[in-house]
Design an enzyme around this catalytic site. Structure first.
Site, PDB file in Angstrom:
ATOM      1  N   MET A  94      -9.779   7.723   0.272  1.00 11.33           N
ATOM      2  CA  MET A  94     -10.419   8.125   0.782  1.00 11.33           C
ATOM      3  C   MET A  94     -11.100   9.518   0.915  1.00 11.33           C
ATOM      4  O   MET A  94     -10.014  10.265   0.394  1.00 11.33           O
ATOM      5  CB  MET A  94      -9.571   8.282   2.336  1.00 11.33           C
ATOM      6  CG  MET A  94      -8.843   6.377   2.684  1.00 11.33           C
ATOM      7  SD  MET A  94      -7.710   6.893   3.753  1.00 11.33           S
ATOM      8  CE  MET A  94      -6.950   5.261   3.855  1.00 11.33           C
ATOM      9  N   HIS A 130      -8.564   0.989  -3.966  1.00  6.91           N
ATOM     10  CA  HIS A 130      -8.801   0.392  -2.673  1.00  6.91           C
ATOM     11  C   HIS A 130     -10.239   1.554  -2.406  1.00  6.91           C
ATOM     12  O   HIS A 130      -9.366   2.587  -1.648  1.00  6.91           O
ATOM     13  CB  HIS A 130      -8.636  -0.076  -2.018  1.00  6.91           C
ATOM     14  CG  HIS A 130      -8.930  -0.149  -0.105  1.00  6.91           C
ATOM     15  ND1 HIS A 130      -8.911  -0.454   1.139  1.00  6.91           N
ATOM     16  CD2 HIS A 130     -10.481  -0.483   0.087  1.00  6.91           C
ATOM     17  CE1 HIS A 130      -9.689  -0.581   1.535  1.00  6.91           C
ATOM     18  NE2 HIS A 130     -10.616  -0.926   1.004  1.00  6.91           N
ATOM     19  N   ASP A 159      -4.842   2.803  -1.845  1.00 11.45           N
ATOM     20  CA  ASP A 159      -6.180   3.648  -1.363  1.00 11.45           C
ATOM     21  C   ASP A 159      -6.694   5.181  -1.396  1.00 11.45           C
ATOM     22  O   ASP A 159      -5.870   5.934  -0.774  1.00 11.45           O
ATOM     23  CB  ASP A 159      -5.783   4.052   0.483  1.00 11.45           C
ATOM     24  CG  ASP A 159      -5.220   2.466   0.905  1.00 11.45           C
ATOM     25  OD1 ASP A 159      -6.080   1.710   0.734  1.00 11.45           O
ATOM     26  OD2 ASP A 159      -3.552   1.619   1.239  1.00 11.45           O
ATOM     27  N   SER A 209       0.933  -1.202  -0.320  1.00 11.38           N
ATOM     28  CA  SER A 209      -0.215  -0.294   0.053  1.00 11.38           C
ATOM     29  C   SER A 209       0.626   0.992  -0.410  1.00 11.38           C
ATOM     30  O   SER A 209       1.485   1.199   0.953  1.00 11.38           O
ATOM     31  CB  SER A 209      -0.772   0.149   1.435  1.00 11.38           C
ATOM     32  OG  SER A 209      -1.599   1.290   1.131  1.00 11.38           O
ATOM     33  N   MET A 229     -12.365   3.999   0.128  1.00 16.06           N
ATOM     34  CA  MET A 229     -12.570   3.769   0.941  1.00 16.06           C
ATOM     35  C   MET A 229     -13.837   5.332   0.732  1.00 16.06           C
ATOM     36  O   MET A 229     -13.090   6.350   1.843  1.00 16.06           O
ATOM     37  CB  MET A 229     -11.828   4.668   2.061  1.00 16.06           C
ATOM     38  CG  MET A 229     -11.469   2.675   2.080  1.00 16.06           C
ATOM     39  SD  MET A 229      -9.559   3.017   2.922  1.00 16.06           S
ATOM     40  CE  MET A 229      -8.701   2.999   1.663  1.00 16.06           C
ATOM     41  N   ASP A 267      -6.372  -6.736   4.399  1.00 23.33           N
ATOM     42  CA  ASP A 267      -5.647  -4.756   4.114  1.00 23.33           C
ATOM     43  C   ASP A 267      -5.790  -4.230   5.760  1.00 23.33           C
ATOM     44  O   ASP A 267      -7.249  -4.297   6.569  1.00 23.33           O
ATOM     45  CB  ASP A 267      -6.553  -4.612   3.908  1.00 23.33           C
ATOM     46  CG  ASP A 267      -6.392  -2.739   2.929  1.00 23.33           C
ATOM     47  OD1 ASP A 267      -5.181  -2.430   3.794  1.00 23.33           O
ATOM     48  OD2 ASP A 267      -6.531  -2.566   2.792  1.00 23.33           O
ATOM     49  N   HIS A 320      -1.190  -1.517  -4.044  1.00 20.22           N
ATOM     50  CA  HIS A 320      -2.858  -1.130  -3.480  1.00 20.22           C
ATOM     51  C   HIS A 320      -2.518   0.375  -3.183  1.00 20.22           C
ATOM     52  O   HIS A 320      -1.195   0.947  -2.909  1.00 20.22           O
ATOM     53  CB  HIS A 320      -2.325  -1.703  -2.330  1.00 20.22           C
ATOM     54  CG  HIS A 320      -3.565  -1.941  -1.152  1.00 20.22           C
ATOM     55  ND1 HIS A 320      -4.991  -2.897  -1.846  1.00 20.22           N
ATOM     56  CD2 HIS A 320      -4.276  -0.701  -0.314  1.00 20.22           C
ATOM     57  CE1 HIS A 320      -5.611  -2.351  -1.214  1.00 20.22           C
ATOM     58  NE2 HIS A 320      -5.844  -1.402  -0.207  1.00 20.22           N
ATOM     59  N   MET A 328     -11.196  -5.976   5.765  1.00 17.34           N
ATOM     60  CA  MET A 328     -10.232  -5.004   6.547  1.00 17.34           C
ATOM     61  C   MET A 328     -10.437  -5.848   7.771  1.00 17.34           C
ATOM     62  O   MET A 328     -11.085  -6.159   8.375  1.00 17.34           O
ATOM     63  CB  MET A 328     -11.660  -4.173   7.215  1.00 17.34           C
ATOM     64  CG  MET A 328     -11.027  -3.145   6.088  1.00 17.34           C
ATOM     65  SD  MET A 328     -10.098  -1.928   4.545  1.00 17.34           S
ATOM     66  CE  MET A 328      -8.937  -1.668   6.137  1.00 17.34           C
TER      67      MET A 328
HETATM   68  C1  DX5 Z   1      -7.121   1.682   5.620  1.00 22.99           C
HETATM   69  C2  DX5 Z   1      -5.859   1.327   3.897  1.00 22.99           C
HETATM   70  C3  DX5 Z   1      -4.842   0.371   4.008  1.00 22.99           C
HETATM   71  C4  DX5 Z   1      -3.188   0.913   4.809  1.00 22.99           C
HETATM   72  C5  DX5 Z   1      -2.775  -0.232   5.473  1.00 22.99           C
HETATM   73  O1  DX5 Z   1      -7.146   2.270   6.364  1.00 22.99           O
HETATM   74  O2  DX5 Z   1      -7.211   0.523   3.711  1.00 22.99           O
HETATM   75  O3  DX5 Z   1      -4.508  -0.155   3.066  1.00 22.99           O
HETATM   76  O4  DX5 Z   1      -2.884   1.675   3.723  1.00 22.99           O
HETATM   77  O5  DX5 Z   1      -1.511  -0.217   6.378  1.00 22.99           O
HETATM   78  P1  DX5 Z   1      -0.880  -1.048   7.045  1.00 22.99           P
HETATM   79  O6  DX5 Z   1      -0.084  -1.798   5.593  1.00 22.99           O
HETATM   80  O7  DX5 Z   1       0.023   0.512   7.617  1.00 22.99           O
HETATM   81  O8  DX5 Z   1      -1.411  -0.931   8.321  1.00 22.99           O
HETATM   82 ZN    ZN Z   2      -6.345  -0.479   1.147  1.00 25.43          ZN
END
Ligand code: DX5
Ligand code: ZN
Length: 217
Positions: free
Chosen positions: A37, A66, A35, A8, A68, A175, A33, A137
């Site tokens: 948000m 991903h 993310d 990620s 969110m 994740d 990956h 998650m």
């Molecule tokens: C959290 C994200 C993850 C995050 C994971 O909301 O979806 O993908 O980047 O990071 P680590 O491995 O540091 O928990």
């Molecule tokens: Zn993620």
């Protein structure tokens, strides 16, 4: 199938993202990956299309996006155009999940559904055979470097019971808080895609951390 590793980039260096993406290109990572948000579905804002397009221009590996975000249907085409190869939406953010999944597949992307820690896998009972991936998650979404939630093992077991019968080729992605301490146990439980942010980008040697996760088992 050998498991996949999807680092990620949330914990990457955004002042020099090119360097980190080039490191991932050379590494044992299978996917990257990404993310996204929106500050509404989760209490954090990360980045959007412009950054993803720039990542895509450098990346030699599929982008595992991903989302969110609330109401992801509004933006699926844009994420495809920005370079997404896998698009994962949250169960909790979709009113018409079947329609959303069909749209992702029509765009030519792999379709995944993510479950928050409190959402049981049983809610996917009537859609699991349509999915390419379920993302479990293992922290509350929103931030990197959080503590792994141990109930995740039970959720993987529950999902494996459903997927073995209904969709044996389903990817089961974990994740949040994944690291060298829990990775083997996650794989043993039935996970086959590991996301890792902090465990990779905060390591002294990120490349070696990826290889370690890839070479377990
Ligand atoms: C959290 C994200 C993850 C995050 C994971 O909301 O979806 O993908 O980047 O990071 P680590 O491995 O540091 O928990
Ligand atoms: Zn993620």
């Amino acid at each position: 199938m050998k498991h996949l590793v999807s680092p990620s980039i949330l914990t990457a260096n955004f002042a020099n993202l090119q360097k980190d993406i080039e490191m991932l290109n050379q590494s044992d990572a299978d996917w990257i990956h990404v993310d996204v948000m929106d500050g509404v579905f989760v209490p954090n804002i990360s980045f959007g299309f412009a950054i993803i397009k720039q990542i895509k221009a450098i990346a030699k590996k599929p982008l595992d996006v991903h989302l969110m975000i609330v109401d992801p249907d509004r933006y699926l085409q844009e994420f495809k155009d920005a370079g997404a190869d896998v698009i994962t939406v949250h169960y909790e953010a979709c009113t018409h999940l079947n329609r959303t999944i069909n749209k992702i597949k029509e765009l030519g992307c792999k379709a995944g559904v993510a479950l928050n820690p409190h959402t049981p896998v049983a809610v996917l009972d009537d859609i699991v055979d349509e999915l390419d991936m379920v993302l479990i998650m293992s922290v509350n979404p929103g931030f990197g470097a959080q503590k792994f939630i141990a109930n995740t093992y039970k959720k993987i077991n529950d999902l494996v019971i459903i997927s073995t019968i209904r969709n044996p080729s389903l990817h089961i992605e974990i994740d949040g808080g994944v690291d060298s301490n829990n990775a083997a146990k996650l794989l043993e439980a039935g996970a086959n895609v590991l996301v890792a942010g902090n465990a990779v980008f905060s390591a002294t040697d990120p490349n070696a951390a990826i290889s370690h996760l890839k070479n377990i088992n």
